[in-house]
Design a protein around this motif. Structure first.
Motif, PDB file in Angstrom:
ATOM      1  N   GLU A  66       0.832  -1.203   0.000  1.00  0.00           N
ATOM      2  CA  GLU A  66       0.000   0.000   0.000  1.00  0.00           C
ATOM      3  C   GLU A  66       0.874   1.265   0.000  1.00  0.00           C
ATOM      4  O   GLU A  66       0.692   2.172  -0.809  1.00  0.00           O
ATOM      5  N   SER A  67       1.874   1.249   0.905  1.00  0.00           N
ATOM      6  CA  SER A  67       2.778   2.409   1.003  1.00  0.00           C
ATOM      7  C   SER A  67       3.538   2.582  -0.306  1.00  0.00           C
ATOM      8  O   SER A  67       3.700   3.707  -0.786  1.00  0.00           O
ATOM      9  N   PHE A  68       3.990   1.474  -0.829  1.00  0.00           N
ATOM     10  CA  PHE A  68       4.782   1.500  -2.065  1.00  0.00           C
ATOM     11  C   PHE A  68       3.978   2.117  -3.206  1.00  0.00           C
ATOM     12  O   PHE A  68       4.474   2.978  -3.943  1.00  0.00           O
ATOM     13  N   LEU A  69       2.703   1.685  -3.317  1.00  0.00           N
ATOM     14  CA  LEU A  69       1.856   2.210  -4.385  1.00  0.00           C
ATOM     15  C   LEU A  69       1.527   3.688  -4.177  1.00  0.00           C
ATOM     16  O   LEU A  69       1.211   4.396  -5.130  1.00  0.00           O
ATOM     17  N   CYS A  74      10.103   1.693   0.106  1.00  0.00           N
ATOM     18  CA  CYS A  74       9.927   0.653   1.120  1.00  0.00           C
ATOM     19  C   CYS A  74      11.099  -0.317   1.058  1.00  0.00           C
ATOM     20  O   CYS A  74      11.737  -0.463   0.007  1.00  0.00           O
ATOM     21  N   CYS A  75      11.324  -0.967   2.179  1.00  0.00           N
ATOM     22  CA  CYS A  75      12.412  -1.954   2.213  1.00  0.00           C
ATOM     23  C   CYS A  75      12.030  -3.076   3.174  1.00  0.00           C
ATOM     24  O   CYS A  75      11.528  -2.822   4.273  1.00  0.00           O
ATOM     25  N   LEU A 223      11.024  -0.371  -3.982  1.00  0.00           N
ATOM     26  CA  LEU A 223      10.796  -1.402  -2.967  1.00  0.00           C
ATOM     27  C   LEU A 223      11.975  -2.369  -3.012  1.00  0.00           C
ATOM     28  O   LEU A 223      12.212  -3.033  -4.029  1.00  0.00           O
ATOM     29  N   ASN A 224      12.733  -2.403  -1.921  1.00  0.00           N
ATOM     30  CA  ASN A 224      13.897  -3.300  -1.847  1.00  0.00           C
ATOM     31  C   ASN A 224      13.548  -4.564  -1.063  1.00  0.00           C
ATOM     32  O   ASN A 224      12.989  -4.480   0.029  1.00  0.00           O
ATOM     33  N   PHE A 225      13.885  -5.710  -1.654  1.00  0.00           N
ATOM     34  CA  PHE A 225      13.800  -6.972  -0.907  1.00  0.00           C
ATOM     35  C   PHE A 225      15.242  -7.402  -0.648  1.00  0.00           C
ATOM     36  O   PHE A 225      15.958  -7.725  -1.593  1.00  0.00           O
ATOM     37  N   VAL A 226      15.631  -7.350   0.624  1.00  0.00           N
ATOM     38  CA  VAL A 226      17.038  -7.673   0.927  1.00  0.00           C
ATOM     39  C   VAL A 226      17.095  -9.007   1.661  1.00  0.00           C
ATOM     40  O   VAL A 226      16.544  -9.136   2.759  1.00  0.00           O
ATOM     41  N   ASP A 227      17.715  -9.984   1.005  1.00  0.00           N
ATOM     42  CA  ASP A 227      17.892 -11.292   1.640  1.00  0.00           C
ATOM     43  C   ASP A 227      19.356 -11.364   2.059  1.00  0.00           C
ATOM     44  O   ASP A 227      20.246 -11.572   1.235  1.00  0.00           O
ATOM     45  N   LEU A 228      19.569 -11.148   3.359  1.00  0.00           N
ATOM     46  CA  LEU A 228      20.957 -11.102   3.823  1.00  0.00           C
ATOM     47  C   LEU A 228      21.520 -12.515   3.933  1.00  0.00           C
ATOM     48  O   LEU A 228      20.777 -13.478   4.146  1.00  0.00           O
ATOM     49  N   ALA A 229      22.836 -12.587   3.780  1.00  0.00           N
ATOM     50  CA  ALA A 229      23.480 -13.885   3.986  1.00  0.00           C
ATOM     51  C   ALA A 229      23.409 -14.177   5.478  1.00  0.00           C
ATOM     52  O   ALA A 229      23.333 -13.260   6.302  1.00  0.00           O
ATOM     53  N   ASN A 290      14.736   7.972   3.977  1.00  0.00           N
ATOM     54  CA  ASN A 290      13.413   8.092   3.370  1.00  0.00           C
ATOM     55  C   ASN A 290      12.906   6.722   2.942  1.00  0.00           C
ATOM     56  O   ASN A 290      12.979   6.354   1.783  1.00  0.00           O
ATOM     57  N   SER A 291      12.403   5.975   3.886  1.00  0.00           N
ATOM     58  CA  SER A 291      11.911   4.627   3.555  1.00  0.00           C
ATOM     59  C   SER A 291      11.053   4.068   4.681  1.00  0.00           C
ATOM     60  O   SER A 291      11.260   4.367   5.854  1.00  0.00           O
ATOM     61  N   LYS A 292      10.072   3.273   4.261  1.00  0.00           N
ATOM     62  CA  LYS A 292       9.294   2.505   5.251  1.00  0.00           C
ATOM     63  C   LYS A 292       9.969   1.147   5.297  1.00  0.00           C
ATOM     64  O   LYS A 292       9.953   0.427   4.289  1.00  0.00           O
ATOM     65  N   THR A 293      10.578   0.826   6.395  1.00  0.00           N
ATOM     66  CA  THR A 293      11.397  -0.389   6.435  1.00  0.00           C
ATOM     67  C   THR A 293      10.825  -1.420   7.399  1.00  0.00           C
ATOM     68  O   THR A 293      10.356  -1.078   8.476  1.00  0.00           O
ATOM     69  N   VAL A 294      10.863  -2.680   6.929  1.00  0.00           N
ATOM     70  CA  VAL A 294      10.423  -3.791   7.774  1.00  0.00           C
ATOM     71  C   VAL A 294      11.580  -4.775   7.862  1.00  0.00           C
ATOM     72  O   VAL A 294      12.205  -5.104   6.862  1.00  0.00           O
ATOM     73  N   MET A 295      11.853  -5.212   9.083  1.00  0.00           N
ATOM     74  CA  MET A 295      12.904  -6.215   9.236  1.00  0.00           C
ATOM     75  C   MET A 295      12.264  -7.544   9.621  1.00  0.00           C
ATOM     76  O   MET A 295      11.423  -7.596  10.524  1.00  0.00           O
ATOM     77  N   ILE A 296      12.666  -8.586   8.891  1.00  0.00           N
ATOM     78  CA  ILE A 296      12.194  -9.925   9.262  1.00  0.00           C
ATOM     79  C   ILE A 296      13.373 -10.618   9.925  1.00  0.00           C
ATOM     80  O   ILE A 296      14.431 -10.781   9.302  1.00  0.00           O
TER      81      ILE A 296
END
Ligand SMILES: Nc1ncnc2c1ncn2[C@@H]1O[C@H](COP(=O)(O)OP(=O)(O)OP(=O)(O)O)[C@@H](O)[C@H]1O
Length: 980
Positions: A66-69, A74-75, A223-229, A290-296
């Protein structure tokens, strides 16, 4: 400002952990985790071991989308121990091999799926994707299959970006999925002790979303999808060599990430070491920007991973404190500099695209270029419209102000007139005129300034328009080049298609030929097989005959052997017979000797016989009988002789026997002669007779012997006959055998010939078979080639179709959707614009009408001031008047003073009048004062009338002002409509 949201997901024990006897050390609630050490950690969301992929999407995916659109960056990044489920949560299972199970579909594909469902219906947005990994502190483009080159992070005033990173435009979920799969396949993944498919790099998949909102506003969000090692302990993973180096780099960059998060959580204003690692530098905006960031944060429930889980939870808790400020990234398009920059970028892209041989990205670039050109075109159109609008506005304003000037002039003139007309009120009117003149001058100045501004704006706009025109021509040239490229590509594709068709035809004919050849060969082989079968049959029968004949031969050989044995026996018999006949010969010789002896003796005795002839005469009859008997005997002997002559006996025996018989005959003749002599001497020979009788007895005995011999000879003759028969048989058999052997030889030769033929045929067959095998191989090759060709063809066709689809879809969809649709949109907009234009035209007409009215008014007013120059002249005159008026102003001032005095006087007079009126009433007023009062009253009335006139003029002016404002409002509305 908003804090980074944190979601913690717990992975259930895996086989390895269970096998190693690990227990669960984690207890979860909706938003808290309690570890074995009883410490509780709170987060925005917590998902336990039984959580589903859908739940992850529901918790964070929807809100992020929603935010992205809505134009916010977003990240979503996943952090956790190696093997804790980062990739599983982000991407899901089996995404790389297209066997993705819906249930295991990760957050990333789910979000992208929803994104394409939620896209605005109007075709006003574009989506691009990039995919990179940071492996051993080096940036690698995962979408550039051709040459994996390391990239550089750059920074400008606005953003941090990766130079030369492949950006691919996408229009569907499947497009993105294929990009994801492409990137996943290029990513560094290895098996470690902790995870069979451990990501050895940090990956960043970015979706760039651009949406044109109303007018020239553009929203851009990322929108960044970051898959960390995975964070890992080397001891646990037992990494060595390259893995150890990877692990060291992973841990180093994660440590910097931790430091950055710590610094941001503690004091975001102090220095943040973003640049210490590529990861933090790249994610700068996502961390504290400047980003809405979510950490999993992913953890394992295993007690064996307690330390790692604790570390991850602490890290997540710190991250929770970071505050970001996301803003809607919206900007007004059409900025010349940005357009220039965009064009430059497009040119660079075009150059890159030209150097890039890949068709697909080229097409995409082409499409992008076209869409950008169309957007620039539309922007230019809009700016043109805007410019047109402005010039219209300028014209209208000019007209308006001209009319206003005229009006004011008119007023002025009126005022002047009124000044002229009414000298008495001239001071007041003069003041008004001065004011109006001042106002006029001021307005004139404003108008001039506005005209200047507008002309400046006009020149700027013209300049801008020229620039834009230049850009457009450049872009059109580029487009033409691109279109040429496209046409060339299409021609090439068509050429390739025709080549493929040619190849196909060739292949078909070749296949037909080959199949005919194969058919012929097969027929020939079948014939040869039949012949072979026949030969085989014949050979079998020949072999049977040979067998039979060899049996026969062996039988005949046995018989020959027997005959040989018999022959040997016969030979031996014959030899013994020869010996016997020799013996007999000797015996006959002995007998002949004896006979000779006997003849000598008989000669001796003849004398005696003669003497005894007389005796013999008596015995003559007896002798005669004997003679007859002898004759019979001779006849018999002759017969025997004849018989013996017919029997093919041994020549010597025959000769001997013949001689013997001849001798005997001679002897007998002699004896007959002798007998005759003896007849004479018959009597003499009676004794001799007796002796002869004995001799004859002997001879009869010999005859018996001879008879026996003859009988024996008969047996011999039979044996000889048998022998001869056997010989004949033997000869016949031999001959037959010879013939048979000859035929056998012939058959053998034939057989050899046949065998040779068969060998030849076999070799031919082999040759044919090898040829056939070769042909089959060739056919197979051709088939595979055909399949390959057909695959290639299919691929090409698919590519062509895809390209055509891409071209059609993206040119027809993007060009015709974005271009055609944009064109359609533009057409619609055009239609709308046309409608608007017609409306505008109507308005314009109205305006023209109004203008006409105004012009009429103007013309009317031109009656007062023929033209602007005249008006200016008038103004000059007015100025002169003004000067005069200024002079008069002084007079007016004095007059005013006088007026004041008069006023005071009036007041006093009024007071007096009041008193006098009272006095008048009382009947004590002078005539002069009355007249004066009358005059004053008239002046007062005149003054009021002038005041009234001015007020109405003011009202009229206000009405005009209002109508002007209305026109302005209308103009503004029209402008708005035009912008839309
Ligand atoms: N929530 C879960 N439920 C079931 N299985 C899971 C879950 N999370 C992860 N797994 C499984 O655990 C294994 C490791 O997961 P994954 O590869 O996602 O770990 P990772 O954190 O990305 O590791 P690395 O950092 O080494 O790349 C995979 O086989 C995955 O299917």
């Amino acid at each position: 400002m908003e804090n980074i949201r944190v979601l913690v997901r717990v992975r259930p024990l895996n086989y390895r952990e269970t096998h190693l006897g690990a227990n669960s050390c984690v207890t979860t609630t909706n938003n808290s985790i309690i570890l074995d050490n009883k410490k509780e950690y709170n987060y925005d969301h917590v998902l336990g071991i039984n959580s589903t992929q859908e739940q992850v999407f529901d918790k964070i995916g929807m809100s992020t989308l929603e935010s992205f659109l809505n134009g916010l960056n977003c990240c979503i990044f996943a952090y956790g121990q190696t093997g804790a489920g980062k990739t599983y949560t982000m991407q899901g299972k089996g995404l790389d091999d297209l066997k993705n199970d819906e249930i295991h579909l990760g957050l990333q594909p789910r979000l992208i799926q929803k994104l394409f469902l939620d896209l605005p219906k109007e075709n006003t947005c574009s989506i691009k994707c990039t995919y990179l990994e940071i492996y051993n502190e080096q940036l690698i483009d995962l979408l550039n299959d051709a040459k994996p080159q390391t990239l550089t992070i750059r920074e400008d005033s606005k953003r941090v970006y990766v130079e030369n990173l492949t950006e691919i435009a996408v229009s569907s979920y499947n497009d993105v999925l294929s990009l994801l799969q492409r990137g996943i396949n290029n990513r560094h993944v290895s098996a470690t002790q902790m995870n069979l498919e451990s990501s050895r790099s940090h990956s960043v998949f970015t979706i760039q979303f651009e949406q044109r909102t109303k007018g020239m506003y553009t929203r851009r969000s990322k929108l960044n999808f970051v898959d960390l090692a995975g964070s890992e302990r080397q001891k646990l993973t037992a990494a060595t060599g390259e893995r150890l180096k990877e692990a060291a780099n992973i841990n180093k960059s994660l440590t910097v990430l931790g430091l950055v998060i710590n610094s941001l959580a503690e004091n975001p204003k102090r220095f943040i070491p973003y640049r210490d690692s590529k990861l933090t530098f790249l994610l700068r905006e996502s961390l504290g920007g400047n980003s809405k960031t979510v950490m999993i944060a992913t953890i394992s429930e295993a007690s064996s991973s307690f330390q790692e889980t604790l570390g991850t939870l602490k890290f997540a808790s710190r991250a929770k404190n970071i505050r970001n400020q996301a803003i809607v990234n919206e900007e007004v398009g059409g900025n010349l500099e940005s357009l220039k920059a965009e064009i430059k970028r497009l040119k660079n892209e075009l150059q890159q695209q030209n150097s890039n041989s890949e068709i697909f990205p080229k097409k995409q670039k082409e499409v992008e270029l076209i869409s950008q050109i169309s957007s620039l075109n539309s922007q230019l159109n809009e700016s043109e419209l805007f410019q047109e609008q402005l010039s219209k506005e300028l014209k209208q304003m000019k007209e308006y102000y001209e009319s206003r000037i005229v009006e004011l002039e008119e007023h002025n003139e009126q005022n002047n007139e009124s000044i002229k007309i009414d000298h008495s009120n001239r001071d007041l009117l003069l003041q008004q005129a001065i004011e109006i003149q001042r106002e006029l001058r001021h307005k004139n100045e404003i108008l001039n300034q506005r005209i200047l501004e507008l002309s400046q704006e006009d020149t700027i706009l013209k300049h801008r328009r020229n620039e834009q025109q230049l850009i457009i021509t450049q872009l059109e040239q580029t487009l033409q080049e691109v279109q040429k490229d496209k046409e060339l590509l299409i021609a090439e594709m068509e050429n390739q298609q025709s080549i493929i068709e040619k190849y196909e035809n060739q292949l078909d004919t070749f296949q037909e030929d080959k199949s005919q050849q194969v058919q012929e060969l097969e027929n020939k082989i079948a014939e040869l097989n039949d012949q072979l079968q026949l030969y085989k049959d014949q050979m079998d029968t020949d072999a049977q005959t040979i067998e039979f004949q060899s049996d026969e031969i062996s039988r005949l050989q046995q018989e020959i052997e027997q005959i040989k044995v018999e022959l040997e026996n016969l030979q031996s018999n014959f030899n013994s017979l020869q010996e016997q006949s020799k013996d007999k010969e000797n015996l006959i010789q002995e007998q002949v000797k004896e006979l000779i002896k006997y003849r000598k003796l008989s000669n001796v005795k003849s004398k005696k016989f003669l003497k005894s002839l007389k005796v013999l005469k008596k015995e003559k009859e007896n002798y005669h009988n004997l003679e007859i008997r002898q004759l019979d005997f001779l006849q018999e002997l002759n017969q025997q002789m004849e018989l013996e002559q017919t029997i093919p006996t041994n020549q010597s025996i025959q000769v001997a026997v013949k001689q013997k018989f001849e001798n005997i005959q001679n002897l007998l003749n002699n004896e007959i002669q002798m007998t005759m002599q003896l007849n004479k001497e018959k009597e003499n020979y009676i004794n001799l007779y007796n002796e002869t009788q004995r001799f004859l007895d002997n001879i009869s005995k010999e005859n018996d012997v001879l008879k026996l011999e003859l009988e024996k000879n008969k047996v011999n003759k039979e044996a000889v006959q048998k022998y001869m028969q056997l010989k004949d048989e033997f000869m016949y058999q031999k001959e037959k055998l010879g013939k048979f052997l000859d035929s056998f030889d012939i058959i053998n030769q034939k057989l050899i010939m046949k065998e040779n033929e068969i060998i030849k045929l076999k070799s031919e067959l082999k040759l044919e078979q090898t040829q056939r095998a070769k042909a089959l191989e060739e056919i197979d090759k051709l088939r595979t080639a055909k399949i390959e060709l057909s695959n290639t063809k299919n691929e090409l066709q698919q590519t062509i179709q895809q390209m055509q689809m891409n071209i059609q879809n993206e040119l027809d969809e993007i060009k015709q959707k974005k271009l055609s649709d944009n064109v359609l949109f533009l057409q619609k907009a055009n239609q709308k614009l046309n409608a608007d234009l017609s409306a505008l035209q109507k308005c314009y007409k109205q305006l023209l009408d109004e203008k006409e009215i105004m012009q009429k008014k103007y013309e009317e007013k031109l009656i007062y001031s023929v033209d602007f120059n005249k008006m200016r002249k008038d103004i000059n005159i007015t100025n002169q008047i003004k000067e005069q008026l200024e002079k008069k102003e002084k007079d007016y001032q004095s007059l005013l003073k006088e007026m004041e005095l008069l006023d005071e006087f009036f007041k006093s007079i009024n007071v007096k009048r009041f008193c006098n009126s009272q006095t008048l009433n009382e009947g004590s007023t002078s005539e002069k004062v009355k007249q004066y009062f009358q005059y004053l009253n008239q002046c007062e009335q005149e003054f009021e009338f002038r005041q009234y006139q001015l007020r109405t003029n003011l009202q009229l002016l206000n009405i005009e002002q209002a109508s002007c404002n209305m026109i302005k409002e209308e103009n503004r509305m029209l402008k708005m409509q035009l912008k839309q």
